[in-house]
Design an enzyme around this catalytic site. Sequence first.
Site, PDB file in Angstrom:
ATOM      1  N   ASP A  41     -61.250  11.182  13.838  1.00 11.24           N
ATOM      2  CA  ASP A  41     -61.310   9.893  13.021  1.00 11.24           C
ATOM      3  C   ASP A  41     -60.902  10.411  11.736  1.00 11.24           C
ATOM      4  OD1 ASP A  41     -62.055   6.561  13.014  1.00 11.24           O
ATOM      5  OD2 ASP A  41     -61.968   7.408  11.298  1.00 11.24           O
ATOM      6  N   ASP A  67     -55.278  14.355  10.834  1.00  7.81           N
ATOM      7  CA  ASP A  67     -54.356  13.294  10.783  1.00  7.81           C
ATOM      8  C   ASP A  67     -53.428  13.189  11.753  1.00  7.81           C
ATOM      9  OD1 ASP A  67     -52.230  11.590  10.101  1.00  7.81           O
ATOM     10  OD2 ASP A  67     -51.897  12.276   8.012  1.00  7.81           O
ATOM     11  N   ASN A  75     -55.328   5.604  19.854  1.00 10.23           N
ATOM     12  CA  ASN A  75     -56.066   4.651  19.451  1.00 10.23           C
ATOM     13  C   ASN A  75     -55.948   4.283  18.030  1.00 10.23           C
ATOM     14  OD1 ASN A  75     -58.232   2.297  19.706  1.00 10.23           O
ATOM     15  ND2 ASN A  75     -59.020   3.498  18.210  1.00 10.23           N
ATOM     16  N   TYR A  88     -46.270  -3.778  12.255  1.00  9.97           N
ATOM     17  CA  TYR A  88     -46.972  -3.676  13.249  1.00  9.97           C
ATOM     18  C   TYR A  88     -46.631  -3.957  14.650  1.00  9.97           C
ATOM     19  CZ  TYR A  88     -51.875  -4.271  15.787  1.00  9.97           C
ATOM     20  OH  TYR A  88     -52.705  -3.924  16.862  1.00  9.97           O
ATOM     21  N   LYS A 109     -46.134  -1.232  17.688  1.00  2.00           N
ATOM     22  CA  LYS A 109     -46.786  -1.260  18.842  1.00  2.00           C
ATOM     23  C   LYS A 109     -45.623  -1.648  20.197  1.00  2.00           C
ATOM     24  CE  LYS A 109     -51.103  -0.927  17.678  1.00  2.00           C
ATOM     25  NZ  LYS A 109     -51.803   0.233  18.131  1.00  2.00           N
ATOM     26  N   THR A 160     -62.196  -5.991  15.540  1.00  2.52           N
ATOM     27  CA  THR A 160     -62.288  -4.906  14.963  1.00  2.52           C
ATOM     28  C   THR A 160     -61.980  -4.888  13.549  1.00  2.52           C
ATOM     29  OG1 THR A 160     -59.961  -4.459  15.076  1.00  2.52           O
ATOM     30  CG2 THR A 160     -61.113  -3.686  16.935  1.00  2.52           C
TER      31      THR A 160
END
Length: 300
Positions: free
Chosen positions: A37, A72, A99, A170, A174, A204
């Site tokens: 992360d 990254d 993810n 987005y 995706k 989230t």
Amino acid sequence: MGLCQDRVVVVTGAGRGIGRAHALAFAAEGAKVVVNDLGAALDGSSASAGPAAEVVAEIEALGGQAVADTSDVADWAGAGDLINTALDAFGRLDVLVNNAGFLRDRMLVNLSEAEWDAVIRVHLKGHFAPMRHAAEYWRGQSKAGLTVDARIINTSSGAGLLGSVGQGNYSAAKAGIAGLTLVAAAEFGRYGVTVNAIAPAARTRMTEVAFADSMAAPDSGFDAMAPENVSPLVVWLGSAESAGVTGRVFEVEGGKVSLADGWRHGPSVDKGARWVPAELAPVIADLLDKAAPPTPVYGA
């Protein structure tokens, strides 16, 4: 013995939300986990090692094994460093769960070039780069005569499968991930690697922005929007049991798992020669009559 006992798993974007749930679920099934992360805020700013380290501490407190990584994943060298973290810490790599991501939501007419580029970079390149470095490792293992039983689980979205108003960047990223999954599954199978994707629906930091009014946790009973609901499928896909499953996209929400039935050839007409534009109106009308209507775009 857990379902993923001693398998080495990399989970990107694992400091919070769905990624954190994945990391904890894999550890609970005996996996050794690299918790990746960048530790950034939702807008991509203020990177911090804290979130990854906190998840590692949670796993270790439960008796599991994990290491933190703050690379990254959308940086080519950073993605390579991430894979090397797994190899250096645990000596191997068995599963890559892509993810990581963030949002820059705007209607297309207001979307800037920078907002487009940022989302495509983090989501799409942030899937490709770790996958490319992991596949290079597994190809080397395969060519050396070693048995490879590896998994890649990518993260698409309903926005990528159906579109989502106000999320053109987005949705495009995706959708690209879904297409990338199909190609990778076809190419990596020869090395002993399966590649699948999920399209999750859960509460989230990102979905709270897009669906704030509909994502609240219930006062009691089963919380269908809990990110932990997504992880059992991902853990199973990362296990040896899923060896025969590849090139698939699964939708998962609450207790529901479904197989996304993506683009496929539909009704057709072959004239056997070049069409004249004026001929096509009745032809197209007939094709549309024979085809199932498209699922509406989210928010339309």
